[in-house]
Design an enzyme around this catalytic site. Structure first.
Site, PDB file in Angstrom:
ATOM      1  N   ARG A 161      22.374 -15.680  16.304  1.00 30.21           N
ATOM      2  CA  ARG A 161      23.319 -16.791  16.091  1.00 30.21           C
ATOM      3  C   ARG A 161      24.732 -16.249  16.275  1.00 30.21           C
ATOM      4  O   ARG A 161      25.364 -15.798  15.323  1.00 30.21           O
ATOM      5  CB  ARG A 161      23.135 -17.388  14.687  1.00 30.21           C
ATOM      6  CG  ARG A 161      21.732 -17.896  14.458  1.00 30.21           C
ATOM      7  CD  ARG A 161      21.542 -18.535  13.108  1.00 30.21           C
ATOM      8  NE  ARG A 161      20.113 -18.643  12.848  1.00 30.21           N
ATOM      9  CZ  ARG A 161      19.321 -19.575  13.363  1.00 30.21           C
ATOM     10  NH1 ARG A 161      19.824 -20.506  14.144  1.00 30.21           N
ATOM     11  NH2 ARG A 161      18.023 -19.583  13.107  1.00 30.21           N
ATOM     12  N   CYS A 170      17.636 -23.625  13.325  1.00 26.05           N
ATOM     13  CA  CYS A 170      18.462 -24.084  14.456  1.00 26.05           C
ATOM     14  C   CYS A 170      18.649 -25.596  14.392  1.00 26.05           C
ATOM     15  O   CYS A 170      19.730 -26.112  14.694  1.00 26.05           O
ATOM     16  CB  CYS A 170      17.817 -23.701  15.788  1.00 26.05           C
ATOM     17  SG  CYS A 170      17.563 -21.926  15.974  1.00 26.05           S
TER      18      CYS A 170
HETATM   19  C1  BEZ Z   1      14.812 -20.981  12.918  1.00 25.34           C
HETATM   20  O1  BEZ Z   1      14.231 -21.536  11.995  1.00 25.34           O
HETATM   21  O2  BEZ Z   1      15.699 -21.535  13.562  1.00 25.34           O
HETATM   22  C2  BEZ Z   1      14.467 -19.562  13.232  1.00 25.34           C
HETATM   23  C3  BEZ Z   1      14.084 -18.732  12.187  1.00 25.34           C
HETATM   24  C4  BEZ Z   1      13.768 -17.409  12.459  1.00 25.34           C
HETATM   25  C5  BEZ Z   1      13.824 -16.926  13.771  1.00 25.34           C
HETATM   26  C6  BEZ Z   1      14.240 -17.775  14.797  1.00 25.34           C
HETATM   27  C7  BEZ Z   1      14.565 -19.095  14.527  1.00 25.34           C
END
Ligand code: BEZ
Length: 222
Positions: free
Chosen positions: A132, A55
């Protein structure tokens, strides 16, 4: 989750061509409503959690190219189910550590009102946090495109800008379409004729067009 429970928990997804659900939410820029962006495109995108690495790369990517969205009269709006305080702390951390200011508002959708209206929570992926999701909402508040990515894969900012350009091209050139990998300046494509007479006319009108390969395949300059 049983099949019945999964069916009951299925999110309702806004469909292309439908009116964008209204938004009335708290954000890092104060109360946020779609009405505030009248006449502009809105790129509404959700992320699973603040303070997570993928994110963070997405936020930095959108922020670095924010001017390109602005040039296209498009407003970026982020969203997660974290609080405004968490958002503030995260964007301040990103700025301190990466030297990039996050210029767009981030919705704090604690009650998941916006996330459910936009089908951002996919229980088969995660029943708490949004995936997302990204919506292209046009200046008339119509959903023009939606993309959904899993939690584990970050989005491609270039593709978001490319699709925005393609949607704007289609609006500026009524009755045309954009081929695969289209970029501004490339030839546009004509949707297939719907009748035999139209097909005949298409062929006749494009005799000198090297982009016309067949009655159903005609490329030309916009
Ligand atoms: C992230 O790194 O943004 C992320 C990765 C896996 C699940 C949720 C967020």
């Amino acid at each position: 989750m049983s099949d019945a429970a999964a069916a009951a928990a299925k999110p309702s997804l806004p469909t292309i061509g439908s009116r964008a659900p209204s938004i009335d939410a708290a954000s890092t820029h104060g109360p946020l409503s779609l009405d505030a962006y009248e006449g502009k495109w809105v790129i509404l995108f959700s992320h699973p959690y603040d303070f997570t690495p993928v994110c963070s790369t997405e936020f930095l990517g959108f922020a670095r190219r924010a001017a390109e969205f602005e040039e296209r009269q498009a407003q970026l709006v982020g969203l997660s189910i974290d609080s405004v305080f968490s958002h503030i702390s995260w964007v301040r951390t990103l700025e301190a550590q990466h030297g990039v200011k996050i210029p767009f508002p981030v919705i704090a959708d604690l009650d998941r009102k916006v996330a459910s209206a936009y089908g951002m929570v996919h229980p088969s992926e995660n029943d708490m946090a949004p995936v997302r999701a990204l919506f292209f909402i046009d200046p008339k508040r119509i959903v023009r495109a939606c993309i959904y990515y899993p939690m584990t894969c970050g989005r491609n900012i270039d593709e978001v800008l490319r699709l925005l350009d393609a949607l704007r091209s289609v609006d500026a050139n009524a009755g045309t379409a954009c081929p695969a990998d289209w970029r501004p300046g490339d030839e546009i494509i004509l949707p297939p004729p719907k009748t035999a007479a139209e097909a005949e006319r298409r062929v006749a009108e494009n005799r000198d067009n090297p982009g016309a390969k067949d009655w159903f395949f005609v490329k030309r300059k916009p």
